[in-house]
Design a protein around this motif. Sequence first.
Motif, mmCIF file in Angstrom:
data_model
loop_
_atom_site.group_PDB
_atom_site.id
_atom_site.type_symbol
_atom_site.label_atom_id
_atom_site.label_comp_id
_atom_site.label_asym_id
_atom_site.label_seq_id
_atom_site.Cartn_x
_atom_site.Cartn_y
_atom_site.Cartn_z
ATOM 1 N N ASP A 182 0.844 -1.188 0.000
ATOM 2 C CA ASP A 182 0.000 0.000 0.000
ATOM 3 C C ASP A 182 0.882 1.242 0.000
ATOM 4 O OD1 ASP A 182 -1.698 2.180 0.779
ATOM 5 O OD2 ASP A 182 -3.123 0.741 1.602
ATOM 6 N N MET A 183 0.554 2.221 -0.861
ATOM 7 C CA MET A 183 1.392 3.398 -0.969
ATOM 8 C C MET A 183 1.364 4.271 0.276
ATOM 9 S SD MET A 183 3.414 3.533 -3.435
ATOM 10 C CE MET A 183 3.938 5.232 -3.247
ATOM 11 N N LYS A 184 0.407 4.079 1.157
ATOM 12 C CA LYS A 184 0.434 4.807 2.424
ATOM 13 C C LYS A 184 1.693 4.451 3.213
ATOM 14 C CE LYS A 184 -4.586 5.332 2.994
ATOM 15 N NZ LYS A 184 -5.772 5.000 3.831
ATOM 16 N N LYS A 185 2.106 3.194 3.082
ATOM 17 C CA LYS A 185 3.351 2.768 3.701
ATOM 18 C C LYS A 185 4.522 2.902 2.729
ATOM 19 C CE LYS A 185 1.109 -0.647 6.712
ATOM 20 N NZ LYS A 185 1.025 -2.077 7.076
ATOM 21 N N GLY A 186 4.252 2.655 1.471
ATOM 22 C CA GLY A 186 5.312 2.626 0.473
ATOM 23 C C GLY A 186 5.905 3.971 0.123
ATOM 24 N N LYS A 187 5.169 5.064 0.343
ATOM 25 C CA LYS A 187 5.667 6.392 -0.032
ATOM 26 C C LYS A 187 6.950 6.756 0.713
ATOM 27 C CE LYS A 187 2.691 8.817 3.314
ATOM 28 N NZ LYS A 187 1.574 9.793 3.474
ATOM 29 N N HIS A 188 7.156 6.144 1.866
ATOM 30 C CA HIS A 188 8.355 6.449 2.651
ATOM 31 C C HIS A 188 9.613 5.842 2.029
ATOM 32 C CE1 HIS A 188 5.730 7.981 5.759
ATOM 33 N NE2 HIS A 188 5.065 6.830 5.794
ATOM 34 N N PHE A 189 9.447 4.929 1.069
ATOM 35 C CA PHE A 189 10.597 4.223 0.494
ATOM 36 C C PHE A 189 10.926 4.680 -0.922
ATOM 37 C CE2 PHE A 189 8.336 1.212 3.341
ATOM 38 C CZ PHE A 189 9.274 1.184 4.355
ATOM 39 N N ILE A 190 10.281 5.746 -1.400
ATOM 40 C CA ILE A 190 10.527 6.214 -2.766
ATOM 41 C C ILE A 190 11.985 6.640 -2.949
ATOM 42 C CG2 ILE A 190 9.984 8.012 -4.458
ATOM 43 C CD1 ILE A 190 7.095 7.935 -3.483
ATOM 44 N N SER A 191 12.501 7.420 -2.002
ATOM 45 C CA SER A 191 13.890 7.892 -2.116
ATOM 46 C C SER A 191 14.873 6.726 -2.083
ATOM 47 C CB SER A 191 14.206 8.874 -0.985
ATOM 48 O OG SER A 191 13.428 10.043 -1.100
ATOM 49 N N LEU A 192 14.631 5.767 -1.198
ATOM 50 C CA LEU A 192 15.511 4.600 -1.102
ATOM 51 C C LEU A 192 15.510 3.809 -2.401
ATOM 52 C CD1 LEU A 192 17.231 2.515 0.463
ATOM 53 C CD2 LEU A 192 15.088 1.485 1.252
ATOM 54 N N ALA A 193 14.314 3.517 -2.922
ATOM 55 C CA ALA A 193 14.208 2.715 -4.144
ATOM 56 C C ALA A 193 14.799 3.449 -5.339
ATOM 57 C CB ALA A 193 12.746 2.359 -4.404
ATOM 58 N N LEU A 194 14.555 4.766 -5.436
ATOM 59 C CA LEU A 194 15.077 5.548 -6.562
ATOM 60 C C LEU A 194 16.597 5.602 -6.519
ATOM 61 C CD1 LEU A 194 14.463 7.361 -9.002
ATOM 62 C CD2 LEU A 194 14.352 9.308 -7.436
ATOM 63 N N THR A 195 17.161 5.811 -5.337
ATOM 64 C CA THR A 195 18.616 5.848 -5.200
ATOM 65 C C THR A 195 19.226 4.504 -5.566
ATOM 66 O OG1 THR A 195 18.450 7.485 -3.426
ATOM 67 C CG2 THR A 195 20.521 6.292 -3.612
ATOM 68 N N MET A 196 18.621 3.433 -5.079
ATOM 69 C CA MET A 196 19.129 2.090 -5.365
ATOM 70 C C MET A 196 19.100 1.769 -6.852
ATOM 71 S SD MET A 196 20.333 -0.132 -3.155
ATOM 72 C CE MET A 196 20.369 -0.629 -1.431
ATOM 73 N N ILE A 197 17.988 2.066 -7.503
ATOM 74 C CA ILE A 197 17.865 1.673 -8.906
ATOM 75 C C ILE A 197 18.795 2.496 -9.793
ATOM 76 C CG2 ILE A 197 15.973 3.221 -9.668
ATOM 77 C CD1 ILE A 197 14.719 0.683 -10.970
ATOM 78 N N LEU A 198 18.990 3.779 -9.458
ATOM 79 C CA LEU A 198 19.920 4.612 -10.225
ATOM 80 C C LEU A 198 21.359 4.172 -9.980
ATOM 81 C CD1 LEU A 198 18.426 8.210 -9.800
ATOM 82 C CD2 LEU A 198 18.424 6.810 -11.871
ATOM 83 N N PHE A 199 21.704 3.911 -8.719
ATOM 84 C CA PHE A 199 23.072 3.505 -8.392
ATOM 85 C C PHE A 199 23.423 2.183 -9.069
ATOM 86 C CE2 PHE A 199 26.250 1.309 -5.888
ATOM 87 C CZ PHE A 199 27.180 2.303 -5.639
ATOM 88 N N ILE A 200 22.523 1.208 -8.978
ATOM 89 C CA ILE A 200 22.808 -0.107 -9.555
ATOM 90 C C ILE A 200 22.856 -0.040 -11.077
ATOM 91 C CG2 ILE A 200 21.931 -2.465 -9.817
ATOM 92 C CD1 ILE A 200 20.811 -2.197 -6.961
ATOM 93 N N PHE A 201 21.938 0.703 -11.687
ATOM 94 C CA PHE A 201 21.941 0.799 -13.148
ATOM 95 C C PHE A 201 23.224 1.459 -13.641
ATOM 96 C CE2 PHE A 201 20.989 3.101 -17.104
ATOM 97 C CZ PHE A 201 20.647 2.029 -17.906
ATOM 98 N N VAL A 202 23.603 2.577 -13.037
ATOM 99 C CA VAL A 202 24.841 3.251 -13.443
ATOM 100 C C VAL A 202 26.039 2.335 -13.215
ATOM 101 C CG1 VAL A 202 26.411 5.174 -12.931
ATOM 102 C CG2 VAL A 202 23.959 5.588 -13.091
ATOM 103 N N GLY A 203 26.078 1.674 -12.060
ATOM 104 C CA GLY A 203 27.163 0.743 -11.775
ATOM 105 C C GLY A 203 27.243 -0.387 -12.788
ATOM 106 N N ASN A 204 26.094 -0.896 -13.201
ATOM 107 C CA ASN A 204 26.060 -1.972 -14.198
ATOM 108 C C ASN A 204 26.614 -1.512 -15.548
ATOM 109 O OD1 ASN A 204 24.852 -3.561 -12.273
ATOM 110 N ND2 ASN A 204 22.819 -3.492 -13.168
ATOM 111 N N MET A 205 26.419 -0.234 -15.871
ATOM 112 C CA MET A 205 26.798 0.284 -17.182
ATOM 113 C C MET A 205 28.277 0.656 -17.293
ATOM 114 S SD MET A 205 24.054 0.138 -18.996
ATOM 115 C CE MET A 205 23.602 -1.311 -18.046
ATOM 116 N N LEU A 206 28.932 0.922 -16.184
ATOM 117 C CA LEU A 206 30.271 1.507 -16.241
ATOM 118 C C LEU A 206 31.303 0.605 -16.903
ATOM 119 C CD1 LEU A 206 30.632 3.385 -12.823
ATOM 120 C CD2 LEU A 206 30.275 4.335 -15.100
ATOM 121 N N GLY A 207 31.146 -0.686 -16.786
ATOM 122 C CA GLY A 207 32.120 -1.594 -17.381
ATOM 123 C C GLY A 207 31.904 -1.861 -18.853
#
Length: 272
Positions: free
Chosen positions: A68-93
């Motif tokens: 439920d997004m009432k609980k999930g809204k608190h994790f938007i920053s965490l999920a966005l940071t993780m997905i950007l960090f991992i995607f960029v990390g995957n691409m660097l090589g």
Amino acid sequence: MHEAPVIMLGGFHLDLSVLLMLIVTSAIVFIFAIIATRNLSVDNPGKLQNFMEWAVEFVRNLISSTMDMKKGKHFISLALTMILFIFVGNMLGLPFQAVTDVKDVNAATVFGKPIVTAVEAYEKAHAKDPEAHPHIELAWFKSPTADLSVTMGLALVAFLVAHGLGLFKNTRGYLKHYVQPYALFLPINIIETASKLLTHGMRLFANIFAGEVLIATILKLTSFKVLGAIFAIPLLAVWQGFSIFIGGIQAFVFVILMMVYISQTIETHEEH
């Protein structure tokens, strides 16, 4: 395979290529976020702002599919940071690799510390043939997610967040699930929880590492000069294109599993 530039520091093995690539990945994500949100506009948003808005909406939809997004809204920053960090990390090589040759093992030092892997490779080669002149290469630029310590570290962060929230925010429901459906299942449930940590990190590492190994293998075809280059160039182009797809999918899989694990710990059995 190329050797990793590892030195001993405070009794620990420190991989300098991993440290370097973590700094590079973090810097890229941080700078991109700053630039994308620097001049926010409602009437005339820029391309980077549009991309960031799309990324946030994508992450919101990802989270809403797990809780439920009432609980999930608190994790938007965490999920966005993780997905950007991992995607960029995957691409660097993918675009290139920085590899240096070690011609004199005695000169293979960083900050006055000998590069342990170069010394060990040199001694191993000389143990087989005292007259050998081993060709040692050190890889400095690669995908940080192609290192198991990095992916397990990311998985550990997700693990601690999920179980920390479960223990402190949903204590009764969290502890109760370890003895369901019966108390005899306690050891099995503990093993299951531990296995999630291992598979979460191993999955990302295995996919990215395998991709970089294949790229290194394809590049070795160029040693056959013109004929090798004729085969290597199209193979490399195809595989790198496929690796971009795989890198994006693995970032998505890692983050959605993280949100699933968080959802499972903060919601009671009845809520599921």
